[in-house]
Motif scaffolding. Structure first.
Motif, mmCIF file in Angstrom:
data_model
loop_
_atom_site.group_PDB
_atom_site.id
_atom_site.type_symbol
_atom_site.label_atom_id
_atom_site.label_comp_id
_atom_site.label_asym_id
_atom_site.label_seq_id
_atom_site.Cartn_x
_atom_site.Cartn_y
_atom_site.Cartn_z
ATOM 1 N N ALA A 568 0.853 -1.192 -0.012
ATOM 2 C CA ALA A 568 0.061 0.079 -0.144
ATOM 3 C C ALA A 568 0.815 1.357 -0.004
ATOM 4 C CB ALA A 568 -0.858 0.092 1.410
ATOM 5 N N MET A 569 0.506 2.407 -0.879
ATOM 6 C CA MET A 569 1.099 3.572 -0.900
ATOM 7 C C MET A 569 0.346 4.618 0.009
ATOM 8 S SD MET A 569 3.900 5.445 -1.585
ATOM 9 C CE MET A 569 4.803 4.460 -2.530
ATOM 10 N N HIS A 570 -0.802 5.159 -0.692
ATOM 11 C CA HIS A 570 -1.678 6.142 -0.093
ATOM 12 C C HIS A 570 -2.870 5.194 0.173
ATOM 13 C CE1 HIS A 570 1.369 9.085 -0.957
ATOM 14 N NE2 HIS A 570 1.245 8.580 -2.299
ATOM 15 N N GLY A 571 -3.365 4.999 1.503
ATOM 16 C CA GLY A 571 -4.456 4.673 1.807
ATOM 17 C C GLY A 571 -5.655 4.876 1.191
ATOM 18 N N GLY A 572 -6.239 3.833 0.640
ATOM 19 C CA GLY A 572 -7.496 4.064 -0.260
ATOM 20 C C GLY A 572 -7.499 4.750 -1.590
ATOM 21 N N ARG A 573 -6.327 5.144 -2.224
ATOM 22 C CA ARG A 573 -6.133 5.726 -3.324
ATOM 23 C C ARG A 573 -4.960 4.986 -4.303
ATOM 24 N NH1 ARG A 573 -8.512 10.553 -3.612
ATOM 25 N NH2 ARG A 573 -7.271 11.193 -5.550
ATOM 26 N N SER A 574 -3.843 4.335 -3.518
ATOM 27 C CA SER A 574 -2.881 3.801 -4.437
ATOM 28 C C SER A 574 -1.990 2.783 -3.578
ATOM 29 C CB SER A 574 -1.764 4.847 -4.632
ATOM 30 O OG SER A 574 -0.618 4.363 -5.343
ATOM 31 N N PHE A 575 -1.850 1.353 -4.585
ATOM 32 C CA PHE A 575 -1.075 0.475 -4.105
ATOM 33 C C PHE A 575 -0.358 -0.121 -5.215
ATOM 34 C CE2 PHE A 575 -5.194 -1.796 -4.984
ATOM 35 C CZ PHE A 575 -4.669 -2.766 -5.855
ATOM 36 N N PHE A 576 0.730 -0.871 -4.935
ATOM 37 C CA PHE A 576 1.577 -1.381 -5.930
ATOM 38 C C PHE A 576 1.563 -2.920 -5.950
ATOM 39 C CE2 PHE A 576 3.420 2.758 -5.749
ATOM 40 C CZ PHE A 576 4.002 3.092 -6.905
ATOM 41 N N LEU A 577 1.672 -3.404 -7.050
ATOM 42 C CA LEU A 577 1.544 -4.978 -7.442
ATOM 43 C C LEU A 577 2.986 -5.230 -8.163
ATOM 44 C CD1 LEU A 577 0.331 -7.648 -7.866
ATOM 45 C CD2 LEU A 577 -0.777 -6.744 -10.058
ATOM 46 N N MET A 897 -3.497 -4.208 3.893
ATOM 47 C CA MET A 897 -4.488 -3.377 4.429
ATOM 48 C C MET A 897 -4.450 -2.056 3.417
ATOM 49 S SD MET A 897 -5.433 -1.981 8.109
ATOM 50 C CE MET A 897 -3.937 -0.641 8.061
ATOM 51 N N PHE A 898 -5.537 -1.869 2.646
ATOM 52 C CA PHE A 898 -5.491 -0.841 1.860
ATOM 53 C C PHE A 898 -6.041 0.298 2.691
ATOM 54 C CE2 PHE A 898 -7.444 1.020 -2.472
ATOM 55 C CZ PHE A 898 -6.219 1.614 -2.507
ATOM 56 N N ALA A 899 -7.028 0.196 3.382
ATOM 57 C CA ALA A 899 -7.676 1.342 4.296
ATOM 58 C C ALA A 899 -8.098 0.754 5.562
ATOM 59 C CB ALA A 899 -8.953 2.004 3.622
ATOM 60 N N GLN A 900 -8.648 1.557 6.435
ATOM 61 C CA GLN A 900 -9.191 1.325 7.758
ATOM 62 C C GLN A 900 -10.393 -0.053 7.607
ATOM 63 O OE1 GLN A 900 -7.698 1.722 10.657
ATOM 64 N NE2 GLN A 900 -6.385 3.598 9.852
ATOM 65 N N ASP A 901 -11.066 0.014 6.441
ATOM 66 C CA ASP A 901 -11.996 -0.943 6.231
ATOM 67 C C ASP A 901 -11.893 -1.826 5.148
ATOM 68 O OD1 ASP A 901 -12.607 1.029 4.516
ATOM 69 O OD2 ASP A 901 -14.735 1.408 4.929
ATOM 70 N N SER A 902 -10.899 -1.692 4.482
ATOM 71 C CA SER A 902 -10.230 -2.431 3.395
ATOM 72 C C SER A 902 -9.163 -3.458 3.218
ATOM 73 C CB SER A 902 -10.414 -1.525 2.132
ATOM 74 O OG SER A 902 -9.897 -2.005 0.888
ATOM 75 N N VAL A 903 -9.218 -4.630 2.755
ATOM 76 C CA VAL A 903 -8.161 -5.638 2.418
ATOM 77 C C VAL A 903 -8.014 -6.038 1.241
ATOM 78 C CG1 VAL A 903 -7.103 -7.536 3.579
ATOM 79 C CG2 VAL A 903 -8.192 -6.145 5.148
ATOM 80 N N ILE A 904 -6.784 -6.019 0.615
ATOM 81 C CA ILE A 904 -6.792 -6.561 -0.724
ATOM 82 C C ILE A 904 -6.030 -7.936 -0.734
ATOM 83 C CG2 ILE A 904 -5.717 -5.986 -2.915
ATOM 84 C CD1 ILE A 904 -7.934 -4.022 -2.293
ATOM 85 N N PHE A 905 -6.640 -8.885 -1.388
ATOM 86 C CA PHE A 905 -5.988 -10.306 -1.502
ATOM 87 C C PHE A 905 -5.812 -10.463 -2.957
ATOM 88 C CE2 PHE A 905 -8.589 -10.355 2.229
ATOM 89 C CZ PHE A 905 -7.729 -11.264 3.102
ATOM 90 N N GLU A 906 -4.827 -11.470 -3.237
ATOM 91 C CA GLU A 906 -4.406 -11.819 -4.630
ATOM 92 C C GLU A 906 -5.087 -13.243 -4.791
ATOM 93 O OE1 GLU A 906 -0.682 -12.240 -7.735
ATOM 94 O OE2 GLU A 906 -0.585 -11.116 -6.013
#
Length: 946
Positions: A568-577, A897-906
């Protein structure tokens, strides 16, 4: 001709001797065989003690006595290039090779004054202890913090008093005329005052002595202070300035400073005594090790105390504060005890108006480093005692009979009492302790904690200030050690007190029923047994055969990619893969649309191992560390491995921040990485002053992964060794510690995650996996200390794979099962429970470009508590109806954890899936995110980063 022959023969003998002795001198580099070609495998050995020197005056050879120096003279400039010593036939291992010479020279260099400097502890900076009263001790820690250990009537509590100035590290505290002063490492003095809201604040308190002229000719009044001592009557404070002068603070209202200058031809490096021997007379020690006396009423004001020639061995004094005793050798005698730079105890004795030096020496093979002044009960004690710390971390007591008059040569070795040190800890070198009461002395430890040396039954963590009558009853009891934890800022487990009523109240402890803030445990807890002080063990070899077998295997080839696939880079707005093919993509929300942004690099990228201040830290296929950051209006790559002392890495901290905690940038910010050879690396990132530091690894094991970096404990990095055991590194003390662990429990090498029950409390847990796929918790609370908890698996046919986490809401933890399902471990009414969240299928999730209406199966979108085996079969049947390129099961790759209420799975088909929190422990699979490299059909926008 005869003379020339003798000269040639002498030169040949000289060359032969230098080669045979093999002392590693400059000339030895060109000593070879008769052809003078390099033959490093050839060995030389001195086999005789008989050598001759040619005397030109007598034209004859004369046998020399050993040791004998070999001298080289060039233009009448003669230097000793080597030395011939007698052979020691009793030596088991003689010097055989030139390669051993540097090692032996270094060993001899480390042997100073009878002790081995290699065994000496490092000198801890900034640490000091100051007694305010029997119930209050102020401590400055090695990290530069200030905290108070205070007895509130029920228990000892700790209150923080840190300097608010950014980057200001405190080194000492003074109590003067009901005023508290603090000295920073930069030489600035601060005064504690009460603000308008009655809150204590630190205010700069600079000496004012009029203007002086600096080197550039500019007017300046800044005086930087090095150290200070409060006078015996506590009415004045004497300071050593950084330019070597003696400074006095006499009054506060009106403020009165006096500069007493320095001795002629010397400086003031330390104050040995502040007016306790004679009023208004100050004894100082210069940097050269000489004792000086300052008396403003005499002419001249400065006098030097001279050693007699017969007692002048090791006469250079250590710059420290000494200890003064009255009446030791008579009613009117005064003794000032000091240490020499060689670690010996000496006394400057004043008796019958005559000064005398007395040398007491030191315990055998010990180097004394500090004196702890202690008070004595003259009515009950027949001996005076002095306490000393040694270079190797022990405490010695020297007992002197009152009015003994014992001469220097009659001192008995039995006078030295060795109190050693606490178990699994060493006392800090060169730092004086402080006496709490008679029979109770507090010492700082080398690992930043505290330890109390006290009479058995009188003192310790649970004992407050006691009456003197209790001490007298216990006068014959032996001394014992008690270890006391230090605050979180030093990297340990002591919590700061609170303003609320209760036992932990900062002012007054109130008895009440305090609930444990920790997480209740209904599963089996494995305790350490009756070993209350063995929370931290000195690292040693593992005794489990299973752990040793794990040590032999290297990390898998896909280690970086599987554990650092997402960031995660910026919560709720940007993450890297980071894709399997080595491409770097950023999923970015811009102008009300989500797009994939590609970040091209010349080499394939394997994983994203860190995020700091908007910069991404990635590792390429060769293990090189790169920073991806924005420079002005463009993006740039910075190669960190190519910088000075740069290393190749295989991993970093698993998480960048704890939920609910705002990260503050400091001048000491750093990221920690694991090198390819299993060492912990510290990379300073604050203020863009990039700097590498090798923190090594625990003895007998390499590092596999980082469990947590400074989220669970400030200044602490928790790691898992490749032997399956848990260790921690303290970046303040630079020490490694091994945590107690049952022999049967072997941890997986996967990174872990931290969970705190409250940001105001240290209570919480580290979650890891065992090698057999079970969930393991390492829990700490103030009542029970550290304990291991084994949660097992969600079902007997399901094991856990991939790194645990993330943790949210301080009581929820996500895990991935071997069946491709996501499981939630959560707390419900003080009981841990499992919840099956399954995996996203076409029936209960939707892609970005095809948002479907919620149907009658709304309940299936939430994590369910239904039978785990039945739900597993149900979801597997749904997965079989998908196309061959699509597999919605969750891959064993660490989610983010992408945000306080969000999780990203692959997912196993390369797509990503987001799970959102609806309320409480209810989580919903909200969307599937198509990726540029997934073969499963999905829509996505992609662009190239500029």
């Amino acid at each position: 001709m005869s003379i020339i022959f003798h000269l040639i023969f002498f030169i040949w003998v000289l060359l032969t001797v230098e080669c045979f002795v093999g002392l590693g001198s400059a000339s030895a580099s060109w000593c070879q065989d008769h052809h003078y070609f390099p033959q490093p495998s050839r060995q030389f050995q001195q086999k005789t003690d008989r050598f001759w020197e040619f005397k030109e005056q007598t034209n004859s050879w004369v046998e020399v006595e050993l040791p004998y120096d070999l001298v080289s003279c060039v233009n009448d400039n003669c230097t000793v290039v080597a030395s011939i010593g007698p052979t020691n036939k009793k030596e088991e291992k003689p010097v055989e090779t030139q390669s051993e010479v540097p090692r032996l020279r270094e060993s001899l260099k480390n042997k100073v004054d009878g002790y081995d400097k290699e065994d000496a502890l490092p000198l801890r900076k900034r640490v000091s202890l100051t007694k305010m009263n029997d119930a209050s001790i102020w401590i400055t820690g090695q990290s530069g913090s200030i905290y108070e250990r205070f007895w509130n009537g029920l228990q000892w509590v700790i209150a923080p008093h840190d300097l608010p100035i950014s980057g200001a590290h405190a080194i000492s505290v003074f109590l003067f005329n009901q005023t508290i002063l603090a000295l920073s490492e930069a030489g600035i003095l601060y005064q504690m005052q009460l603000s308008e809201s009655s809150q204590p604040v630190w205010v700069e308190f600079a000496p004012t002595l009029g203007q002086t002229t600096d080197k550039e000719g500019e007017q300046s009044s800044t005086i930087l202070i090095k150290s200070g001592v409060v006078s015996y009557t506590a009415e004045r404070v004497y300071f050593c300035t950084k330019n070597g002068t003696l400074l006095e603070l006499g009054e506060l209202e009106p403020l009165r400073w006096e500069n007493h200058g320095q001795p002629p031809g010397a400086n003031v490096a330390a104050i040995a005594d502040a007016a306790s021997i004679r009023t208004d007379v100050i004894y100082t020690i210069s940097s050269a090790g000489d004792l000086y006396e300052y008396d403003r009423m005499s002419k001249p004001s400065w006098k030097k105390h001279i050693w007699r020639e017969e007692t002048a061995q090791d006469a250079s004094l250590m710059p420290l504060t000494g200890s003064t005793l009255h009446g030791l050798n008579g009613d009117h005698s005064i003794s000032l005890f000091l240490l020499t730079k060689g670690g010996k105890l000496v006394e400057r004795r004043l008796h019958q108006r005559k000064w005398k030096w007395v040398v007491f020496g030191s315990p055998k093979d010990q180097h004394l480093t500090s004196i702890t002044p202690v008070l004595h009960d003259d009515a009950y004690e027949k001996k005076f005692s002095l306490f000393f710390t040694t270079s190797t971390g022990s405490v010695f007591e020297y007992q002197i009979p009152k009015q003994s008059g014992i001469a220097q040569e009659n001192q008995s070795p039995e006078a030295w009492v060795n109190h050693m040190h606490p178990i699994h800890a060493k006392v800090a070198r060169g730092i004086a302790g402080v006496q709490i009461q008679l029979g109770r002395i507090l010492f700082p430890l080398d690992d930043a904690r505290l330890a109390e040396l006290h009479l058995s039954g009188l003192g310790g963590e649970t004992s407050g200030p006691s009456h003197q009558v209790m001490f007298r009853k216990k006068a014959t009891v032996k001394y014992v050690w008690s270890i006391l934890d230090a605050p979180e800022t030093e990297g340990w487990n002591a919590e700061y007190c609170t303003e609320q009523w209760g036992p932990t109240n900062c002012i007054t402890g109130i008895k009440d029923e305090r609930n444990d803030l920790g997480i209740a445990r209904t599963v089996t807890t494995r305790r350490k047994g009756s070993q209350p002080q063995q929370h931290y063990l000195i690292p040693g070899p593992s005794s489990t055969g299973r752990a040793k077998s794990l040590e032999e295997h290297n990390l898998p080839d896909n280690w970086i990619n599987s554990n650092f696939h997402l960031r995660a880079m910026h919560g709720g707005r940007s993450f890297f893969l980071i894709t399997d093919g080595g491409f770097t993509f950023e999923y970015l929300y811009t102008e009300n649309v989500w797009i994939w942004l590609r970040h091209e690099h010349s080499t394939a990228i394997k994983g994203a191992v860190g995020n700091y201040n908007g910069s991404l830290y990635v590792v390429d296929t060769y293990g090189n560390l790169f920073i991806r950051e924005r420079s002005d209006s463009e993006l740039a790559w910075i190669n960190c491995t190519s910088s000075r002392k740069g290393r190749q890495v295989v991993g970093g901290p698993p998480w960048d921040a704890m939920p609910g905690r705002s990260m503050k940038a400091t001048v000491e910010d750093a990221l920690f990485f694991v090198s390819r050879n299993g060492r912990l690396l510290q990379f300073t990132v604050a203020l863009r002053k990039f700097k590498w530091k090798d923190c090594r690894n625990p003895p007998n094991t390499k590092i596999a992964s980082i469990v947590d970096q400074e989220l669970f404990r400030e200044k602490i990095v928790f790691v898992i060794g490749r032997n399956g055991r848990l260790y921690q590194y303290n970046k303040v003390t630079e020490l490694w510690h091994e945590h107690y662990q049952s022999q049967h429990l072997v941890l997986s090498r996967l990174p872990g995650t931290a969970m705190r029950s409250s940001l105001l409390s240290l209570t919480g847990s580290l979650f890891m996996l065992s090698v057999d796929g079970g969930l393991v918790e390492y829990h700490w609370n103030a009542m029970d200390g550290w304990n291991w908890v084994e949660h097992g698996t969600p079902h007997k046919v399901v094991t856990l794979v991939g790194s645990p986490g993330p943790s949210l809401e301080r009581n929820q933890l996500f895990l991935i099962g071997s069946n491709g399902h996501v499981y939630l471990r959560y707390m419900d009414q003080m009981t841990w429970r499992w919840k099956n969240c399954g995996f996203p299928s076409l029936g209960n999730t939707f892609a970005e470009d095809e948002r479907q209406e919620e149907g009658n199966n709304k309940k299936e979108k939430f994590c369910t508590n239904e039978d785990l085996a039945a739900s597993s079969r149900k979801d597997s049947e749904k997965a079989n109806h998908l196309s061959s390129d699509c597999n919605p099961e969750v891959a064993p790759i660490r989610p983010i954890m992408f945000a306080q209420d969000s999780v990203i799975f692959e997912l196993k088909d390369g797509r990503l899936a987001e799970m959102r929190q609806i309320e409480g422990t209810n989580w919903l699979w909200s969307r599937i995110i198509g990726t540029p490299t997934s073969l499963c059909t999905a829509s996505y926008w992609t662009a190239l980063a500029s």
